[in-house]
Each structure stands twice: as C-alpha cells, then as structure tokens.
Design an enzyme around this catalytic site. Structure first.
Site, PDB file in Angstrom:
ATOM      1  N   GLU A   1      10.965   0.554  -3.712  1.00 40.42           N
ATOM      2  CA  GLU A   1      11.846   0.958  -2.849  1.00 40.42           C
ATOM      3  C   GLU A   1      13.072  -0.155  -2.733  1.00 40.42           C
ATOM      4  O   GLU A   1      12.910  -1.064  -1.866  1.00 40.42           O
ATOM      5  CB  GLU A   1      11.612   1.478  -1.808  1.00 40.42           C
ATOM      6  CG  GLU A   1      12.559   2.304  -0.885  1.00 40.42           C
ATOM      7  CD  GLU A   1      13.217   1.474   0.208  1.00 40.42           C
ATOM      8  OE1 GLU A   1      14.162   2.005   0.939  1.00 40.42           O
ATOM      9  OE2 GLU A   1      12.626   0.218   0.690  1.00 40.42           O
TER      10      GLU A   1
ATOM     11  N   ASP B   1       7.694  -0.654   0.285  1.00 38.70           N
ATOM     12  CA  ASP B   1       8.826  -0.461   1.207  1.00 38.70           C
ATOM     13  C   ASP B   1       9.660  -1.868   1.294  1.00 38.70           C
ATOM     14  O   ASP B   1       9.146  -3.002   1.295  1.00 38.70           O
ATOM     15  CB  ASP B   1       8.597  -0.223   2.526  1.00 38.70           C
ATOM     16  CG  ASP B   1       9.601   0.009   3.555  1.00 38.70           C
ATOM     17  OD1 ASP B   1      10.397   0.860   3.217  1.00 38.70           O
ATOM     18  OD2 ASP B   1       9.587  -0.573   4.476  1.00 38.70           O
TER      19      ASP B   1
END
Length: 668
Positions: free
Chosen positions: A350, A308
């Site tokens: 991501e 993330d």
C-alpha cells in the site's frame, strides 16, 4: 553492495557485487546451527519438516543476511538479534498447521497462482458488513454467489478506544477487537474461507502502533529499552531538523510530524495521527518484534498481508523520510523470512505515492502484489474529462510489471482518492498537473458546472491547495445526483458509468478488488457525523453500514421480473465477474494499448498464452464510432463477438458504441 577488504583479493572475506557477505553469512549460519538444532528439539519438530525448513533457509539465507547486515551490521548486538530472528522464523514454521503447510507446498509449486483470471476480490469492514466474525462466516455463500475468491478484511485487531483511524491504531496484534470476536473466530473464518476457495487478506500495520500498545505503555513508564522502540526526543532540536524536509500527511488534524506527550515530557514521532506512534526500525529489536507479530497473524490462516504505509517505515535526517532504500530492504527482509517460514503467504503493498515510487515496491522478493492507485485516479479523471489521453499515456509505460507480480485494481477503497498521476505524463498530453488537480477536486465535489459527482473534500489544505476526495463509487459516478433529481436518464447514465469502470478493472490485468457495497450502488452515508469518533474524518462517508434488506429486494425482483437500480447493478456486476473468470485471456498482466484515433475511447488487447481479447471502453455519454479495420488488425480476425452483449461485429464496417459502453470482444 561492494565492501573493500584490506586483507587482499584472495581472502575469504572478499566481497563481490553478486555475493555480498557470502563468507560472513555462511560462517554466521554455521555458528547459529547449535541454537537452531536445540530449537528443533525443544519444539519437537519432525525431521521431514526440519529438512523442508532447512532447504528454504539455504535458499534465502545469504540474501537475507546481506539485507540485515546493511540495516543492522554496525550494531554492537547484531549477532544476538540475528540469532533471535532465525529462531523466530523456526518457531513460526513449527507452529504452522499441517493444512497451511500443505497449502504452502501447492503455492511453492505454482508461484503465480494469484495471476489467475478466477481471482476476484472484495474488501470490507467486519463490523459494518456483518457485525462480527462469527456472523461473517454466514455470508461465505454470498461471496461465492457474487464470484469473489479473495476477501480483504479491514483492520480487526484490538484498537484504542474512540478515534482509531479506522482500525489502523493497533493496541494488540494478537487480540481481535472484542466487538468483532476472538482470534479463534478468525481461525475458524480462515478455515471456512479456505474450504470455499476464498483467499483471506488482512492488514499488517507495521509503520506504527497505537499509543496504548504494550510497548508504548512501557515507554511511557520510562523503560529506556522500549523508548527505543519509537522515535522519542526530549526537546525540539532534532524534531525541528527533521521537519525541514518532511511533508504533513493530515494537516487539518495536526501540524507537523511530532506530538508532545505530557506524561513523558517528550516529543514522539507521529506521522499520521497523534495517537499513532511511528516504530523505530533502526533498532533491530523492533524488526524482530514485528516479525513475531507478522508470523502470528500469518499462522491464523492468512494468505496475503497488506503492508500498510510502506513508504514511511525508515527515517533519515535530511530526507523526506519516504521511499528510502532501507524501507525496501526492510520489506525484502520480511519477504525472505516469510519465504522461509510461511512460504504460502504473499505481501501486498500500500504505497499511495508518486507512480515512479509505487512500482519500486513490487517484485517477487518484495511485495508480489500492489494497489494500483494511479489507475484508480486516472479512471476517475477520464470519467470527468471524457478523455482517455492521460490514462492512455500512463498505461503505455506504467502498467507492465515484473514476472510473478500483479496489480490490485480498484475504484474505491476505505481511503480517499488522491490525484497521484505524474505531472510529466500530464505535460506530455498538454495538461498542467496543478491546475488539473484543482479541476478534479472541484468536479468531484460537485462544484464544477455540469458535474455529476457528489464527493466531499478530505484534508483540504488551504495553504497549498492540496485536497483529496471522499465518496462512494455510486455517489461519485452520479447516482446520488440522479436520485436527488429523480431523473431516469441520469440514473441510466450513472449505472453505465459504474459498469464501465468495473468492466475495466475486471479486464485490464491484475486482481480486481471491489469495496463491498459497490455491488449495490450504495450512496454516501452522511450520518457518520453523528458519531464523535468519526465526525472529523470525511472518509467515513464512503464506509456505510451494509443494508442487508437490499438482498431481499434482489430476490424479490428476480422472482417478479421487475427491475431496480440495486438489482441491476448487482446482477450486471455478478455477470461481468463470471465472464472474467471464464476468459483465459484475462489471466496475468499482459496488456497492449490500441490507438483507435478517438480521444473518448480506450482500447487495449489482453493476451495470455494462445488467448486474446479486445477491450473497448467509451468514456463519453455520447455514441462513438470505431473503425472496423482497427478491430481487424488488433484482434487478428474478421468477425468478433462482444461477450458482454452477445452482439456479433464485422470488421468490414464501422461500429457505433453506445454511451459509456464497454465491450469485451473475442474473435469468432
């Protein structure tokens, strides 16, 4: 990296661009071996398993050492942390189950296993889909029926009470949110998914922790060791220097990137929300601590970790603190250590940043797979404009990836839509990027005349004009409008748009990913505002709770022979997935664009080994004619079958496509 050596060219300390720190790496490992041997004895690891670890350690040690030297070599305690990092990897391998080790062996021998056309993904929030992990296991048959072989569970670890950024404010990486179950429930789910041939994907939220994580609590208690786990400052002098070059991620929530903490009477770096404290990766203790958390998650049975917010993990004064070289080095170091201790696990990047920066995170030795935000944005752009010029321009030089890597292609996710196309690509096809983003924002919020979309703004910044879009796929594609107006014609067009977009993500190359609920055409959930913890974040509008009575309706309509919007969407998507999985041409990433001379029609050829498939997509609500001769030259044949419709098409004459039609054509 080349480092000069005053001891002369023949010194063993001499560096080269091909083997940086080779001597130091080998010597350090030699000095670390007694500690490693003691660990094997303490952990009671079998000699064969030690040998296997040692082989991979030998393969990856030198490049790993070079990365860690660059990041931390100037630290007074570097060797201590180096030893702790190595022992952490050894302990992770010792704790790895025999089943996972066996899977590791298969994946080492088949490193591009994830490139198969049989890999099709779905993503979900456990609480919204099935309430908890125990009940989720009951839906494994549903996933198999739909055709999914990859399941991404949105963050499920313990989080702070109230607003937790949809699970991205983690309080404990080793404890599942008690509302969802336990770590043992997670292990049981992983085992059953593996037995069903479904890959498990979880998030690794490694840029920040919640303010109530143990490390943050110890920092708040005044422990200087843990205060160095974060970026904490006594006054605004240094934060103000950083702010000169930083952008604001959530400007409507909080201005700036730092939050005042009353208890400590200090400022804390919080890129996203005030309760998400950025970790200080310039401290090697943070790297080692997060390595332990990563290995713990990996050994629950996870096949892939979504990393993330990768762009933000390294800070440097005078820069935007995004996409810095050290961020890549950190990920590469995590990759090397995973390759040593948990070699069957992959990383998914991501990075919702400029397309030129997205691809920098993709590589066999960094993130083997990556979200494809540019494709997602440009598919919606083409749907709004009925023109594939900008999409084709981007695909022409942005789709190909290095070997043993893959895109994850998606239409919607838990997050917003940002218009992350390249302004130079836009200018090349006669589009002003700033103006075009304004148009797309107006179109997808339904403010542009003739728009079919029913999205809502996310993080609108009135000063800069920046805005992103929230909304489910069905509402953005026109189904909500069609139902509001009770128009059969509009319903038909909306369904066609949805299947057009799904048909492209399933065929363009990479791993297609559904945000579950798409298979039913679920609409915006405006009731999210009733929950105070969600009311301020419009992304909850496209995170609706699964309506399982839809499944009963599907069964009823299969039995009765009647139709419904939901059953048509589900059955059509299910069939497209099954077709994809039967077509070897759709494996891998190889894709070649074909210019049909029609601005409304996208055409590309997929190739894998001796297999070939032509994909043609009409982005207009009006029929479009394509020249048969172009099919002949692209497909190297005279007659083709559209495997979706079953129609046979001769290249000797033009062919007329229906509105929003997609065709997958193979030579017959």
């Amino acid at each position: 990296m080349i480092v000069s050596n005053p001891n002369g060219a023949n010194s063993p300390g001499r560096k080269s661009a091909n083997a940086p720190y080779q001597f130091e790496a080998d010597l350090s490992l030699k000095r670390l071996r007694p500690a490693l041997d003691a660990a094997w004895e303490r952990l009671q690891v079998e000699p064969a398993d030690v040998h296997e670890f040692e082989l991979r350690l030998t393969e990856h040690w030198r490049p790993l050492f070079a990365l860690l030297m660059h990041l931390y070599g100037s630290r007074y305690d570097f060797f201590y942390h180096l030893e702790q990092i190595l022992l952490t990897a050894a302990e992770a391998w010792a704790a790895r189950s025999p089943v996972l080790r066996e899977q590791d062996h298969h994946r080492i021998n088949e490193p591009d296993w994830f490139s198969s056309q049989k890999v099709v993904g779905g993503a979900l929030y456990v609480d919204l889909f099935s309430e908890n992990l125990g009940k989720l296991r009951q839906y494994i048959g549903y996933f198999k029926e739909l055709g999914l072989t990859y399941l991404h569970l949105m963050p499920l670890f313990a989080v702070r009470p109230g607003d937790n950024d949809g699970g991205y404010a983690i309080s404990n990486y080793r404890s599942v949110d008690p509302r969802l179950g336990t770590v043992e429930d997670l292990r049981l789910l992983a085992d059953e998914l593996r037995a069903a041939g479904i890959v498990l994907v979880l998030d690794f939220v490694f840029n920040h922790t919640s303010e109530d994580h143990q490390w943050a609590l110890q920092a708040q208690a005044g422990d200087p060791e843990f205060q160095r786990y974060y970026h904490i400052y006594p006054d605004r002098e240094i934060p103000d220097q950083y702010e000169r070059t930083l952008r604001e991620i959530f400007p409507t929530v909080r201005r700036g990137n730092f939050t005042w903490h009353d208890g400590m009477q200090q400022w804390v770096w919080t890129t996203f929300n005030s309760f998400q404290w950025d970790l200080n990766y310039s401290n090697p203790a943070v790297f080692r601590a997060m390595l332990e958390e990563m290995f713990f998650i990996a050994n629950t049975g996870v096949d892939m970790l979504r990393l993330d917010a990768v762009a933000f993990i390294w800070k440097q004064m005078g820069t935007g603190c995004e996409n810095l070289p050290e961020a890549h080095m950190l990920i590469q170091a995590f990759n090397r250590l995973s390759s040593i201790a948990t070699p069957g696990m992959l990383f998914k990047s991501e990075a919702i940043v400029h397309p030129d920066d997205v691809v920098k995170y993709i590589g066999e030795r960094e993130c083997q797979v990556s979200y494809n935000p540019t494709l997602m944005a440009l598919l919606w752009e083409s749907l709004a404009t009925r023109n594939v010029g900008l999409l084709s321009r981007s695909l022409s030089h942005r789709h190909q990836l290095p070997p043993r890597t893959a895109w994850v292609n998606y239409l919607r996710c838990h997050d917003d839509i940002g218009w992350t196309f390249d302004d130079a690509d836009a200018a090349a096809v006669g589009i002003n990027g700033f103006d075009h983003r304004n148009f797309l924002n107006r179109f997808y919020t339904g403010q542009f005349e003739g728009s079919f979309a029913r999205g809502v703004p996310f993080q609108e910044n009135l000063q800069t004009g920046d805005m992103r879009i929230s909304g489910t796929m069905a509402s953005l594609a026109g189904l909500e409008q069609a139902i509001e107006e009770d128009s059969e014609e509009l319903k038909e067009l909306a369904i066609r748009r949805m299947l057009l977009l799904q048909g492209i993500t399933l065929s363009i190359g990479g791993i297609p990913l559904l945000y579950l609920g798409e298979e039913w055409g679920m609409l915006n959930d405006y009731d999210f505002v009733k929950d105070p913890a969600k009311a301020g974040d419009t992304r909850w509008i496209h995170r609706p709770k699964m309506q399982w009575h839809y499944l009963d309706e599907l069964d009823d309509h299969i039995a009765s022979g009647n139709g419904s919007i939901r059953s048509r969407i589900f059955l059509s998507l299910q069939r497209l997935i099954a077709l994809r999985q039967s077509l070897p041409a759709l494996a891998g990433q190889q894709m070649k664009l074909v210019d049909l001379g029609n601005p409304h029609v996208l055409c590309f050829v997929r190739m894998h080994e001796a297999h070939r498939l032509i994909v043609i997509a009409n982005f207009s609500e009006y029929p479009q004619t394509i020249a048969g001769n172009l099919l002949r030259t692209a497909g190297l044949g005279r007659f083709f079958e559209d495997v979706i419709s079953g129609d046979t098409i001769a290249s000797s004459e033009p062919h007329e496509m229906e509105s929003y039609q997609i065709m997958w054509m193979q030579r017959i």
